[in-house]
Design an enzyme around this catalytic site. Structure first.
Site, PDB file in Angstrom:
ATOM      1  CG  LEU A  99      38.756  41.785  43.650  1.00 52.61           C
ATOM      2  CD1 LEU A  99      38.300  43.176  43.201  1.00 52.61           C
ATOM      3  CD2 LEU A  99      37.871  41.297  44.796  1.00 52.61           C
ATOM      4  CG  ASP A 100      36.375  35.154  41.870  1.00 51.27           C
ATOM      5  OD1 ASP A 100      37.513  34.718  42.085  1.00 51.27           O
ATOM      6  OD2 ASP A 100      35.368  34.816  42.533  1.00 51.27           O
ATOM      7  CE1 TYR A 101      37.930  37.937  32.289  1.00 50.82           C
ATOM      8  CE2 TYR A 101      35.755  36.918  32.135  1.00 50.82           C
ATOM      9  CZ  TYR A 101      36.806  37.595  31.558  1.00 50.82           C
ATOM     10  OH  TYR A 101      36.732  37.926  30.224  1.00 50.82           O
ATOM     11  CG  HIS A 186      36.597  31.033  43.808  1.00 48.47           C
ATOM     12  ND1 HIS A 186      36.739  32.029  42.867  1.00 48.47           N
ATOM     13  CD2 HIS A 186      37.337  29.985  43.364  1.00 48.47           C
ATOM     14  CE1 HIS A 186      37.535  31.599  41.903  1.00 48.47           C
ATOM     15  NE2 HIS A 186      37.914  30.375  42.184  1.00 48.47           N
ATOM     16  CE  LYS A 189      32.002  35.005  42.333  1.00 52.22           C
ATOM     17  NZ  LYS A 189      32.887  34.916  41.181  1.00 52.22           N
TER      18      LYS A 189
END
Ligand code: URA
Length: 238
Positions: A99-101, A186, A189
């Site tokens: 999962l992204d930051y 990503h 997004k």
């Protein structure tokens, strides 16, 4: 029963290839006899590599509600908090996928490489459900575009079970549920960006139908045996 080279590599002694080499070189004994490549062993077998006993680690499985500001990696050059810092265990675990930051929500951490392969393989179409807070009104047309699939870096990315939950007129932001059946970097997004709805906040509400409902940010729990068995059953036969 598991393959000997897998047990040796999972104990951190060598890679699978390295383990095969050790076996070929006669450096591995199983219950006192020289081992053979491909040999299957159980927890009751005594395995020695160069005379040292190999400890067969128990498999562990955690579901974490990842907070924002934590990186899904085993190290970070910039010294940011990593996801394994949040789990109190001596076992060497790692996250299944990423999962992204700045993304929050459901992530599994384990030391089980076989299950990780099942959950990460696109063929198994493991569902990941997100709540996306994005800019502007998310119309029926937008839903159709994502259901049809958008091309990102030459790859078709398709959304399932897409639902507009809420539109806040004042902030001009939509809240949308979407399920993906694979996980590229990503991906959410990029998909929403592609159709003109930059993502403001992203949270994964469930992974493989394991939901973080009722779990606080940063909270984690062990999976039950039943849950692990169900995850294994998600493997599609070829
Ligand atoms: N898609 C994204 O864009 N980010 C995530 O963290 C997960 C899926």
């Amino acid at each position: 029963m598991e393959r000997l080279q897998k047990v040796i590599s999972e104990a951190g002694i060598a890679s699978r290839r390295g383990a095969e080499k050790l076996i070929q070189e006669g450096k591995v004994l199983v219950n006192g006899s020289p081992a053979i490549i491909g040999q299957k062993v159980s927890g009751n077998d005594e395995i020695l590599v160069d005379g040292k006993k190999v400890k067969k680690e128990d498999k562990v499985y955690y579901l974490l509600n990842k907070p924002r500001g934590v990186i899904c990696s085993l190290k970070d050059k910039e010294g940011r908090r990593i996801v394994t810092d949040l789990i109190d265990t001596k076992t060497k675990i790692y996250p299944v996928g990423r999962l992204d930051y700045d993304t929050t929500g459901a992530i599994i951490l384990t030391n089980d490489g076989e299950l990780t392969n099942i959950l990460e393989h696109p063929r198994n179409e493991i569902p990941r459900t997100y709540l996306v807070k994005c800019l502007h009104f998310f119309s029926k047309d937008d839903k159709k575009k994502l259901e049809k699939g958008v091309i990102i870096d030459g790859q078709k990315c398709t959304g399932y079970y897409i639902k507009l939950k809420k539109y806040d007129k004042k902030s001009d932001k939509s809240y949308v549920n979407i399920t993906l059946k694979e996980g590229h970097n990503h991906e959410v997004k990029n998909m929403f960006n592609e159709i003109g709805h930059p993502v403001d906040k992203l949270s994964r509400e469930s992974f493989a139908d394991l939901s973080i409902n009722n779990m606080k940010s940063g909270e984690y729990r062990l999976l039950t045996i039943k849950e692990v068995k169900r995850l294994y059953s998600l493997k599609k036969v070829d």
